[in-house]
Design an enzyme around this catalytic site. Structure first.
Site, PDB file in Angstrom:
ATOM      1  N   TYR A 147       2.816  -3.444   4.477  1.00  0.00           N
ATOM      2  CA  TYR A 147       2.488  -4.829   4.123  1.00  0.00           C
ATOM      3  C   TYR A 147       3.358  -5.301   2.961  1.00  0.00           C
ATOM      4  O   TYR A 147       3.980  -6.366   3.020  1.00  0.00           O
ATOM      5  CB  TYR A 147       1.009  -4.926   3.748  1.00  0.00           C
ATOM      6  CG  TYR A 147       0.541  -6.325   3.414  1.00  0.00           C
ATOM      7  CD1 TYR A 147       0.527  -7.330   4.379  1.00  0.00           C
ATOM      8  CD2 TYR A 147       0.080  -6.640   2.132  1.00  0.00           C
ATOM      9  CE1 TYR A 147       0.082  -8.608   4.086  1.00  0.00           C
ATOM     10  CE2 TYR A 147      -0.365  -7.915   1.833  1.00  0.00           C
ATOM     11  CZ  TYR A 147      -0.370  -8.895   2.808  1.00  0.00           C
ATOM     12  OH  TYR A 147      -0.807 -10.157   2.510  1.00  0.00           O
ATOM     13  N   ASP A 148       3.424  -4.489   1.907  1.00  0.00           N
ATOM     14  CA  ASP A 148       4.183  -4.872   0.716  1.00  0.00           C
ATOM     15  C   ASP A 148       5.651  -5.147   1.053  1.00  0.00           C
ATOM     16  O   ASP A 148       6.220  -6.163   0.654  1.00  0.00           O
ATOM     17  CB  ASP A 148       4.116  -3.762  -0.345  1.00  0.00           C
ATOM     18  CG  ASP A 148       2.690  -3.442  -0.773  1.00  0.00           C
ATOM     19  OD1 ASP A 148       1.762  -4.108  -0.298  1.00  0.00           O
ATOM     20  OD2 ASP A 148       2.518  -2.502  -1.584  1.00  0.00           O
ATOM     21  N   VAL A 189     -12.405  -6.991  -1.052  1.00  0.00           N
ATOM     22  CA  VAL A 189     -13.512  -6.754  -1.979  1.00  0.00           C
ATOM     23  C   VAL A 189     -14.700  -7.679  -1.729  1.00  0.00           C
ATOM     24  O   VAL A 189     -15.839  -7.222  -1.587  1.00  0.00           O
ATOM     25  CB  VAL A 189     -13.028  -6.916  -3.437  1.00  0.00           C
ATOM     26  CG1 VAL A 189     -14.202  -6.782  -4.408  1.00  0.00           C
ATOM     27  CG2 VAL A 189     -11.965  -5.876  -3.759  1.00  0.00           C
ATOM     28  N   PHE A 193     -18.325  -6.397  -0.318  1.00  0.00           N
ATOM     29  CA  PHE A 193     -19.505  -6.378  -1.184  1.00  0.00           C
ATOM     30  C   PHE A 193     -20.625  -7.248  -0.617  1.00  0.00           C
ATOM     31  O   PHE A 193     -21.796  -6.859  -0.608  1.00  0.00           O
ATOM     32  CB  PHE A 193     -19.144  -6.872  -2.583  1.00  0.00           C
ATOM     33  CG  PHE A 193     -18.492  -5.838  -3.466  1.00  0.00           C
ATOM     34  CD1 PHE A 193     -18.367  -4.517  -3.078  1.00  0.00           C
ATOM     35  CD2 PHE A 193     -18.009  -6.190  -4.724  1.00  0.00           C
ATOM     36  CE1 PHE A 193     -17.762  -3.567  -3.902  1.00  0.00           C
ATOM     37  CE2 PHE A 193     -17.408  -5.258  -5.556  1.00  0.00           C
ATOM     38  CZ  PHE A 193     -17.290  -3.941  -5.147  1.00  0.00           C
ATOM     39  N   GLN A 211     -10.290  -0.827 -12.248  1.00  0.00           N
ATOM     40  CA  GLN A 211      -9.205  -1.669 -11.749  1.00  0.00           C
ATOM     41  C   GLN A 211      -9.662  -3.130 -11.710  1.00  0.00           C
ATOM     42  O   GLN A 211     -10.848  -3.417 -11.549  1.00  0.00           O
ATOM     43  CB  GLN A 211      -8.713  -1.196 -10.378  1.00  0.00           C
ATOM     44  CG  GLN A 211      -9.699  -1.343  -9.230  1.00  0.00           C
ATOM     45  CD  GLN A 211     -10.564  -0.127  -9.040  1.00  0.00           C
ATOM     46  OE1 GLN A 211     -10.968   0.517  -9.991  1.00  0.00           O
ATOM     47  NE2 GLN A 211     -10.876   0.183  -7.783  1.00  0.00           N
ATOM     48  N   ARG A 213      -9.194  -7.406 -10.592  1.00  0.00           N
ATOM     49  CA  ARG A 213      -8.740  -8.398  -9.641  1.00  0.00           C
ATOM     50  C   ARG A 213      -9.000  -9.789 -10.232  1.00  0.00           C
ATOM     51  O   ARG A 213      -9.817  -9.944 -11.135  1.00  0.00           O
ATOM     52  CB  ARG A 213      -9.452  -8.265  -8.287  1.00  0.00           C
ATOM     53  CG  ARG A 213      -9.181  -6.956  -7.554  1.00  0.00           C
ATOM     54  CD  ARG A 213      -7.743  -6.817  -7.122  1.00  0.00           C
ATOM     55  NE  ARG A 213      -7.501  -5.590  -6.372  1.00  0.00           N
ATOM     56  CZ  ARG A 213      -7.107  -4.449  -6.895  1.00  0.00           C
ATOM     57  NH1 ARG A 213      -6.919  -4.358  -8.213  1.00  0.00           N
ATOM     58  NH2 ARG A 213      -6.891  -3.388  -6.139  1.00  0.00           N
ATOM     59  N   ASP A 273      -3.388   1.972  -4.438  1.00  0.00           N
ATOM     60  CA  ASP A 273      -4.209   0.791  -4.729  1.00  0.00           C
ATOM     61  C   ASP A 273      -3.872   0.296  -6.130  1.00  0.00           C
ATOM     62  O   ASP A 273      -3.894   1.069  -7.091  1.00  0.00           O
ATOM     63  CB  ASP A 273      -5.696   1.161  -4.667  1.00  0.00           C
ATOM     64  CG  ASP A 273      -6.585  -0.058  -4.573  1.00  0.00           C
ATOM     65  OD1 ASP A 273      -6.391  -0.854  -3.645  1.00  0.00           O
ATOM     66  OD2 ASP A 273      -7.475  -0.215  -5.439  1.00  0.00           O
ATOM     67  N   GLN A 276      -4.190  -3.242 -11.509  1.00  0.00           N
ATOM     68  CA  GLN A 276      -4.350  -4.541 -12.166  1.00  0.00           C
ATOM     69  C   GLN A 276      -3.792  -5.656 -11.292  1.00  0.00           C
ATOM     70  O   GLN A 276      -2.751  -5.500 -10.673  1.00  0.00           O
ATOM     71  CB  GLN A 276      -3.619  -4.560 -13.518  1.00  0.00           C
ATOM     72  CG  GLN A 276      -4.218  -3.629 -14.560  1.00  0.00           C
ATOM     73  CD  GLN A 276      -3.414  -3.658 -15.850  1.00  0.00           C
ATOM     74  OE1 GLN A 276      -2.206  -3.444 -15.837  1.00  0.00           O
ATOM     75  NE2 GLN A 276      -4.078  -3.936 -16.956  1.00  0.00           N
TER      76      GLN A 276
END
Length: 329
Positions: A147-148, A189, A193, A211, A213, A273, A276
């Site tokens: 993906y990156d 996330v 959740f 970490q 987000r 992952d 930051q």
């Protein structure tokens, strides 16, 4: 006369909201999606709209659009780890072949093209907050590299077309965005959740939860993209909310918002992952006069209302889509 705009990934979360916005602004919208991760229900409300036309198509294949085309928004791509780790080759192809096809189309039609890049081009950053001139810290051969690196290549080929062919291009680097129409349980996330809270499950935090987000509500994100498209700036621009929060603290926010009493459980952090994520939006403020207006408390309340009104079938549906019918043998 109304201008024509092609939006790829139109049945996705952001693509569908962008379709709404451009119709509202008086554009004729051509939506394109192959539904590999998009959802028909995201564009059901547009099917009979006189300003909306839909084409089911894979952008990695040759693209033909009849008539004039003034703008293109390239938002076709898996965006959640669950998706792009399961379909890594398709993820790489949509960022490379798909982008190449759309650049060629933009060149032929003399259209302006905006591509959706991502904060993931920064990898696990060594600079905080992340500014547009930071080159990133990406593991090219790690599982997230599909993906990156697809997005990093997408930026490179877009700039090559801009410099070599004089094509009008724009690049938005999108930071974590949320709101209605996100796919529940897609591995990101917020839907993860909220799905766990609504099902009465414990909330899963990966790593020790330290970490961070930074979450941007979808209406703010769309406004930033809209302004960038009509700017005169060809280089990448961060669009996101700079209000940073740790994942542990965010899990506690979700428990409070949903009025549940689940526990938070901890599991191993996935490979590469990022620790930051916080955008420096100084450029967007200066260039576009843009900054987010909707705070997290307000945006999360709207998003939770959306998720809690999903059917029981949607709430308990597997997080894994069936990709097989979309993959060429």
């Amino acid at each position: 006369m109304a201008k024509n705009i092609l939006i790829t990934g139109a049945a996705g979360f952001l693509g569908s909201h962008l379709s709404d916005r451009f119709i509202k602004e008086g554009f004729n919208v051509i939506g394109m999606d192959n539904f590999i991760t998009g959802d028909h229900k995201n564009i059901e409300h547009l099917q009979d709209h006189p300003q909306f036309k839909f084409i089911e198509h894979d952008v990695t294949e040759h693209i033909t659009i009849e008539g004039d085309l003034h703008y293109i928004l390239h938002f076709a791509s898996p965006a959640s780890p669950i998706d792009y780790l399961k379909i890594p080759i398709q993820t790489l192809k949509v960022g490379s072949l798909g982008t190449h096809n759309l650049l060629g189309l933009a060149k032929a039609k003399k259209a302006r093209l905006l591509i959706a890049s991502t904060s993931e081009v920064y990898g696990d950053p060594l600079v905080h907050p992340q500014t547009e001139d930071y080159y990133g810290n990406v593991n090219t051969i790690g599982p997230r590299g599909v993906y990156d690196e697809a997005k990093r290549f997408q930026e490179s080929i877009t700039m090559a077309y801009h410099r070599f062919h004089g094509l009008e291009t724009r690049i938005v680097r999108i930071f974590n965005t949320y709101g209605p129409r996100m796919r529940l349980n897609d591995g990101r996330v917020i839907p993860a959740f909220m799905g766990q809270a609504l099902r009465g499950e414990d909330l899963t935090v990966f790593g020790d939860g330290s970490q961070t987000r930074s979450f941007c509500y979808v209406d703010d994100q769309v406004e930033g993209i809209y302004r960038l498209l009509f700017s005169d700036y060809a280089y990448p621009v961060n669009i996101g909310n700079p209000h940073e929060i740790s994942i542990s603290d965010f899990a506690e926010e979700i428990i409070k918002l949903t009025n549940t009493d689940q526990k938070v459980i901890y599991k191993d952090l996935p490979v590469d992952d990022p620790m930051q994520r916080q955008p420096d939006i100084s450029l967007a403020k200066k260039l576009l006069g843009w900054e987010p207006k909707i705070d997290r408390k307000e945006g999360m309340a709207i998003t939770f209302d959306y998720f809690k009104n999903l059917s029981e079938e949607e709430l308990y549906k597997s997080e894994h889509k069936d990709f097989t019918k979309h993959i060429r043998k």
